[in-house]
Structure formats: structure tokens, C-alpha cells
Design a protein around this motif. Structure first.
Motif: not given
Length: 105
Positions: A85-105
Motif C-alpha cells: 500500500a501507499l503509506v504516509k508516515e506523517y500527514p506532511w510526508s509523501t506516500p511511499q509503497l511499503r509492504k503492509v504488516d497486518q492483513q487488510q481487506q
């Protein structure tokens, strides 16, 4: 409403071209050039209509239903768990593609 050629091209168009051919002056180059262009356009549209399948139109209820079903499934990742998923660490940071730890649906 429908966007395919079959609904736009009628027998009246061919009759209109034939009527113009009868009334045109055979010695006038401009009229003959215009008639030739009309014939070519009519033949092109007739060829398109001959090979056309109205079931492939984007305006049919079947296509709209299939498009809606595909879009809904796409939004849910076709039933598969989300791994990346594209994840933002902070609201002002740019989204980065990272592997999601917990499984989401």
C-alpha cells in the motif's frame, strides 16, 4: 442514446447521395470532387456498420452493469488481501509503497 454507427447511418443517407449524384453537373469538377468524398464517407460508414456489433456499445445496460461489477471488485482487490500500500508516515510526508504488516481487506 447509443453510440454505435448503426443508429446513425440509415438508408436515407444512401438515397440522399444518389439524389445528389443525379442532380450534379458531370462537367463541374468541384461537384464531382464533393460527390466522390460523399461516396467514400458513405462506403466507410457502411463498412463500419457491416462489421459492427451493437452489443459492444458502451451505452448498453449490460456494459454498464459489467463495468460497475468490475469497479466494485477492483476496489476490494478482487477478494485478495492487500499486501502492499501507499503509506504516509506523517500527514506532511509523501506516500511511499511499503509492504503492509497486518492483513487488510
Amino acid at each position: 442514446m447509443s453510440g454505435y454507427i448503426g443508429s446513425k447511418l440509415t438508408d436515407e443517407d444512401a438515397q440522399r447521395v444518389a439524389e445528389f449524384e443525379r442532380s450534379a453537373d458531370p462537367n463541374d469538377r468541384e461537384q464531382q470532387a464533393l460527390l466522390d468524398e460523399m461516396r467514400q464517407q458513405l462506403k466507410k460508414l457502411q463498412d463500419l456498420k457491416k462489421n459492427e456489433d451493437p452489443r459492444l456499445s458502451f451505452c448498453t445496460p449490460e456494459f454498464k452493469d459489467a463495468q460497475r461489477t468490475f469497479t466494485d471488485a477492483f476496489k476490494r482487490n478482487f477478494g485478495n488481501p492487500v499486501e502492499w500500500a501507499l503509506v504516509k508516515e506523517y500527514p506532511w510526508s509523501t506516500p511511499q509503497l511499503r509492504k503492509v504488516d497486518q492483513q487488510q481487506q
